[in-house]
Design an enzyme around this catalytic site. Structure first.
Site, PDB file in Angstrom:
ATOM      1  N   HIS A 103       0.848  -1.192   0.000  1.00  0.00           N
ATOM      2  CA  HIS A 103       0.000   0.000   0.000  1.00  0.00           C
ATOM      3  C   HIS A 103       0.880   1.237   0.000  1.00  0.00           C
ATOM      4  O   HIS A 103       1.692   1.430   0.912  1.00  0.00           O
ATOM      5  CB  HIS A 103      -0.903  -0.017   1.233  1.00  0.00           C
ATOM      6  CG  HIS A 103      -1.781   1.198   1.347  1.00  0.00           C
ATOM      7  ND1 HIS A 103      -2.781   1.462   0.450  1.00  0.00           N
ATOM      8  CD2 HIS A 103      -1.798   2.212   2.243  1.00  0.00           C
ATOM      9  CE1 HIS A 103      -3.384   2.586   0.788  1.00  0.00           C
ATOM     10  NE2 HIS A 103      -2.799   3.064   1.880  1.00  0.00           N
TER      11      HIS A 103
ATOM     12  N   ASP B  81       0.591   5.281  -0.127  1.00  0.00           N
ATOM     13  CA  ASP B  81      -0.221   6.490  -0.131  1.00  0.00           C
ATOM     14  C   ASP B  81       0.302   7.423  -1.207  1.00  0.00           C
ATOM     15  O   ASP B  81       1.481   7.794  -1.204  1.00  0.00           O
ATOM     16  CB  ASP B  81      -0.168   7.163   1.235  1.00  0.00           C
ATOM     17  CG  ASP B  81      -0.928   6.375   2.293  1.00  0.00           C
ATOM     18  OD1 ASP B  81      -2.005   5.848   1.975  1.00  0.00           O
ATOM     19  OD2 ASP B  81      -0.437   6.278   3.431  1.00  0.00           O
TER      20      ASP B  81
ATOM     21  N   ASP C 138      -7.672   1.405   3.157  1.00  0.00           N
ATOM     22  CA  ASP C 138      -7.244   2.378   4.165  1.00  0.00           C
ATOM     23  C   ASP C 138      -8.043   3.672   4.105  1.00  0.00           C
ATOM     24  O   ASP C 138      -7.510   4.749   4.352  1.00  0.00           O
ATOM     25  CB  ASP C 138      -5.741   2.679   3.974  1.00  0.00           C
ATOM     26  CG  ASP C 138      -5.175   3.462   5.142  1.00  0.00           C
ATOM     27  OD1 ASP C 138      -5.651   3.295   6.264  1.00  0.00           O
ATOM     28  OD2 ASP C 138      -4.237   4.259   4.929  1.00  0.00           O
TER      29      ASP C 138
ATOM     30  N   HIS D  67      -7.151   9.410  -0.350  1.00  0.00           N
ATOM     31  CA  HIS D  67      -7.746   9.347   0.985  1.00  0.00           C
ATOM     32  C   HIS D  67      -6.924   9.985   2.100  1.00  0.00           C
ATOM     33  O   HIS D  67      -7.307   9.887   3.276  1.00  0.00           O
ATOM     34  CB  HIS D  67      -8.088   7.894   1.342  1.00  0.00           C
ATOM     35  CG  HIS D  67      -6.902   6.984   1.481  1.00  0.00           C
ATOM     36  ND1 HIS D  67      -6.617   6.015   0.550  1.00  0.00           N
ATOM     37  CD2 HIS D  67      -5.942   6.887   2.421  1.00  0.00           C
ATOM     38  CE1 HIS D  67      -5.538   5.359   0.933  1.00  0.00           C
ATOM     39  NE2 HIS D  67      -5.103   5.868   2.061  1.00  0.00           N
TER      40      HIS D  67
END
Length: 1017
Positions: free
Chosen positions: A255, A257, A367, A572
């Site tokens: 993951h 970001d 997330d 997000h």
């Protein structure tokens, strides 16, 4: 061999084994101390610093100067490039040789002009495998002056330390003893089995005595003893499970970001570092599978690292590098508009199809801070049938009752949903995680398969060889779940095949945490709303221009560019405001790009619509007739007002019409002001609060007895940890009304079309709020144009409207619809919703009367009993120490109404507030006309755009907004050749032509159904 009986002292045997592989204790004589053999220094290390992130080809032309290990470099966000010259000794022939590189920051190894591996201490990647042949070699190492999680000053989420220095602690060639590494992994896994299975299980004691005997057999100084110890471990791991044992589907994952505690530009390098490392693992591990989301990140790698992207394309083709999710980025799940969510999938799925020839079948959003009830319908419309996340495991109050279930959305659409029971998307392949996955599975007996996503995440890094080695050892080991390297398709196939007993969860997946993100970074949220509106209007105007002017070119390429910028900013940690100041600055710059370039596109389209006339006109992009007051220009520097009547989706010349009842604003003897327009009567107190808001035709007072509306209130806002993210329930106990009047209410203007009064309050010695209350002719709501100078720390500003309504639930607009939430706190599930999200409006109604609260850029709400509250501004200090400081402008409105909010046109009024009539030039004698409309207020035309893959064809997206089953007619004045139903990816259904009649296209709707049509003109 004779052995003394082993005492059954579990602690001593376990600690003995732990110390045998410790990297702290007894490394002079334990196994860990033998991981590396001989070492030799590098021939040379040279470096140079760059304050920019430059490409490899540019870096190699710079002037490198000698570097000494231990010297510092920096500061934060700079890049240090190293030129490393090395020579593998002849005596090391046949040995596994590593470049051992331990440093601060994140590094990429470049070899022969290509990126070959990422290095980071935090991600347990501190060595690069070299050839076992003696040779000389020059490598380049690109070192980012930031860690996996940025450079927080004092804590991970603190604002970055701009002056941090970095260093290389170790840089040398070493012989890597692979047999020691293999045996260390055996020991580690057995020790963890002892710990996790505990004293109550026979299997745990078997592991304990096995690992103790391995210590007895293994002499760290004698590699010849290793095979006996390894055989013991292998024997233990090979004892198989029964057929009914739970199966874990292990998938490599990383993951990343797209921006968070580091800027967008650094994420590009994080992707490259992480993904090239995954490629290296694939070369060595033929069964390794890696899942990877976010089309934007693939696009970045394609642009910046084309060689790496080609390798990714190859492994996608073999089914081992698996794009997942289907969206442009892993966006926020609450705040983007419905159309923005559709575009996330449209851009993502089209990219994956164009670049890899695939469409994702699963939505991947591990997330994000909550999940809209319209996601299931949007997923299904984009070819997606399953969903994976884990964020609801973060719930602060209630434990979500399922891990594998069907999620039913607002319209009744269902998708198979899986929350990995291990409650993480960055596992490490450890025994504890496997045991937790089984034990925490809330659907035991209903689902016997679960996902384990392994690899360092958030800041990138991804899987390591050690993680794969751990999982390989326990593929089918008694006492643990079965482990198979798998894929999302295999996991969901197994879950779906055995889904008969699965439960269904209906409605939103509300995260009971991070509800401060509905308000933090108000400017980002305002820009997001305004850019969504602007792109909507550009597309609508461009489609109309295309019909009226054959020379007009629909700006498809530029629109895609602007949409992708907007979608990127909906990531997000950006749209929610939980990012560092550098990211905020990037995001605001992207919004400015959208506004600047979008204004040109809109002007071009409107010029084509206006036939190059020079008389004032207005463009209405909404699908209903509007009767509104607009500002006009009567002459240079002389603004005026006009009450205009504009058909749906059209351009119309400005023709002033008299109001049925003129606006009247009267200052009263007691210092209050009375505002009237024939629909509303408002009494405004000296401090700007509403003493009364009276609905004339309904003969109803909206403000609760003895209370005042438009009451600003301040709260202390100190969460437990996640500053920009969280507002805690206890903040409600710190309520303080804003009472100090700087300038009492006074009349600014009183015109028959518009009345304005204004006042100023002091929030604190640093902050003030100035507000204009605006009442227009023919308008059913009163607007509050608000200007706040905000210089606070850990405070929360809200505005309250205690209303004369009694109802157990309030209604909030969400994407393509609305839902109800309780106004009471009967259960823990109810009071966990003390702060909730909504879009353009919220409504509190009893039978035949209600009050709606509208806004143009806010998302945080609370309705408790009869008090409606809109959240306005927060002041967190991490990860952005200056979050929300400065000046803010925003508008909200209050609208009392009779009947239901549906019949009172609350939905349409909220659209009107957010989609102002736009001033254009047109011919004075132009005949007003309507391009599109519907014959029922329940059905809203949300989008009109050119089809992605068919020029001259339009996509028209409509949805049912009232929550009713209804038959509607979509009317158009445009010449129509064909009309087809299509999905949200714009794929027409050849078996479902639209039902076209002389009156228009007849459509049947279920409650909150989204319908997309492909129209060929």
């Amino acid at each position: 061999m004779y052995r003394q009986p082993v005492l059954k002292n579990r602690r001593t045997l376990l600690e003995r084994a732990e110390k045998f592989i410790s990297d702290i204790y007894f490394t002079d004589c334990n196994l860990r101390g033998r991981l590396y053999g001989e070492s030799c220094p590098l021939e040379s290390i040279a470096s140079f610093m760059s304050h920019q992130r430059i490409p490899f080809t540019e870096a190699t032309t710079k002037n490198f100067k000698p570097y000494k290990v231990g010297d510092t470099f920096g500061p934060t966000w700079w890049t240090c490039w190293f030129e490393v010259t090395l020579k593998i000794p002849e005596s090391w022939r046949g040995k596994e040789v590593h470049l051992l590189w331990e440093s601060d920051g994140e590094a990429m190894v470049w070899r022969d002009g290509q990126p070959v591996q990422g290095l980071t201490k935090e991600g347990e990647k501190t060595s690069y495998v070299l050839s076992d042949e003696p040779r000389s070699l020059t490598l380049y190492i690109e070192m980012a002056c930031n860690g996996l999680f940025g450079a927080g000053q004092g804590s991970m989420i603190a604002a970055p330390d701009p002056s941090r220095k970095f260093s290389v602690q170790k840089a040398e060639l070493v012989i890597f003893n692979r047999d020691v590494r293999e045996l260390l992994t055996d020991f580690e896994m057995l020790i963890d089995i002892v710990k996790e299975l505990g004293e109550g299980q026979q299997r745990g004691y078997q592991a304990l005595f096995t690992v103790n005997e391995m210590v007895n057999l293994c002499d760290p100084r004698d590699p010849g003893s290793f095979s006996k110890a390894h055989s013991l471990a292998h024997k233990f791991f090979s004892q198989r499970n029964g057929e009914s044992q739970h199966t874990v589907h292990a998938m490599g994952h990383c993951h990343i970001d797209s921006a968070w505690l580091w800027p967008y530009q650094e994420s590009i390098r994080k992707c490259a570092r992480s993904w090239v490392t995954a490629i290296r693992l694939m070369e060595k591990n033929p069964d390794f599978v890696f899942t990877c989301s976010q089309a934007q990140q693939f696009q970045w790698v394609k642009s910046w690292y084309p060689g790496l992207f080609s390798q990714i394309q190859h492994y996608v083709g073999t089914g081992r590098f698996i794009p997942v999710g289907g969206t442009w980025v892993e966006m926020d799940g609450n705040l983007p508009s419905g159309e923005s969510m559709v575009r996330q999938f449209l851009e993502g799925q089209r990219f994956f199809e164009q670049e890899f020839g695939i469409l994702c079948k699963e939505f991947w959003l591990p997330d994000t801070f909550g999940y809209s009830a319209q996601f299931p319908q949007i997923m299904q419309g984009c070819g997606i049938s399953s969903f994976l996340t884990q964020k609801l495991s973060w719930n602060l109050i209630n434990t979500f009752p399922h891990n594998t279930f069907f999620w039913e959305g607002l319209d009744g659409s269902k998708v198979l949903t899986h929350f990995p029971p291990g409650n993480s998307y960055e596992m490490k392949g450890k025994v504890e995680e496997l045991v937790r996955t089984v034990n925490q599975n809330k659907d035991k007996g209903r689902a016997n398969h679960s996902a384990v996503l392994f690899g360092f995440g958030d800041g990138g890094g991804g899987p390591t060889q050690l993680m794969l080695d751990r999982l390989q050892r326990v593929q089918d080991t008694d006492g643990l779940p079965k482990v198979q390297i798998s894929s999302p398709e295999k996991l969901f196939s197994h879950l779906n095949a055995d889904s008969a007993l699965l439960c269904t969860w209906t409605g939103e997946l509300f995260l009971e945490l991070h509800n401060g993100t509905y308000t933090t970074q108000a400017q980002i949220k305002k820009d997001n709303r305004q850019c969504e509106t602007l792109l909507h209007d550009i597309e609508t105007a461009s489609c109309l221009a295309l019909c009226l002017d054959q020379t007009f070119q629909y700006p498809a390429v530029k629109l895609q560019e602007l949409w992708r910028l907007l979608l990127l900013n909906q990531f997000h940690d950006v749209l929610p405001g939980s990012c560092i100041e550098m990211v905020v600055e990037d995001a605001l710059r992207y919004y400015e790009d959208i506004r600047r370039d979008g204004a040109v596109l809109l002007q071009n389209a409107c010029m084509a619509l206006g036939s190059n006339g020079n008389s004032p006109g207005v463009f209405n992009s909404l699908p209903w007739e509007r009767h509104e007051v607009i500002q006009t220009q009567e002459g240079p520097g002389k603004p005026g007002l006009a009450l205009v009547n504009v058909p749906s989706i059209s351009v119309s010349p400005v023709k002033d019409t008299p109001p049925m009842t003129p606006v009247c604003v009267t200052a009263q003897a007691d210092g209050t002001v009375l505002m009237e327009n024939g629909i509303l009567q408002a009494v405004v107190n000296k401090d700007g609060t509403l003493a009364s808001l009276y609905l004339v035709n309904g003969n109803r007072e909206a403000i609760s007895d003895g209370c005042h509306g438009n009451q600003f209130v301040m709260f202390d806002d100190v969460p437990l940890y996640w500053d920009a993210w969280d507002v805690m329930d206890y903040h409600l106990q710190t309520r303080k009304p804003v009472l100090e009047v700087v300038q009492p209410v006074h009349v600014v203007s009183s015109d028959e079309l518009r009345g304005i009064v204004s006042f100023t309050l002091r929030i604190s010695d640093k902050s003030t709020v100035t507000q204009e209350l605006v009442l227009d002719a023919m308008c059913p709501y009163i607007k509050f144009n608000t200007h706040v100078k905000w210089e606070e720390s850990h405070k929360f500003l809200k505005v309250e409207f205690p209303v004369k309504v009694h109802s157990p639930s309030a209604t909030y607009e969400i994407q393509f619809g609305h839902l109800q939430r309780p106004t009471h706190r009967n259960t823990s599930w109810d009071w966990a919703r003390f702060e909730v999200w909504g879009h353009k409006w919220a409504d509190l109604s009893e039978h035949n009367f209600g009050v709606a609260l509208l806004n143009d850029c806010k998302y945080g709400y609370s309705v408790y009993k009869n008090t409606m509250t809109l959240s306005l501004l927060r002041a967190p200090k991490a990860p952005d120490a200056n979050a929300d400081m400065g000046t803010h402008h925003f508008t909200y409105a209050v609208m009392p109404h009779t009947g239901s909010f549906q019949d009172a046109s609350v939905i349409q009024c909220a659209y009107n507030l957010n989609f102002p009539l736009r001033s254009v030039q047109c011919s004075a004698d132009a005949v007003p006309w309507s391009a599109f409309s519907t014959n029922t207020a329940a059905v809203i035309i949300e989008t009109i755009k050119q089809a992605e893959s068919r020029k001259g064809a339009f996509i028209v997206r409509v949805y049912e907004s009232h929550g009713s089953s209804v038959t509607a007619t979509l009317c158009t004045s445009l010449p129509l050749k064909e009309a087809w139903h299509c999905d949200l990816l714009e794929r027409p259904n050849p078996d479902q032509p639209a039902h076209v009649t002389s009156n228009g296209i007849v459509l049947n709707f279920k409650p909150f159904q989204i319908v997309s049509l492909l129209l060929v003109l």
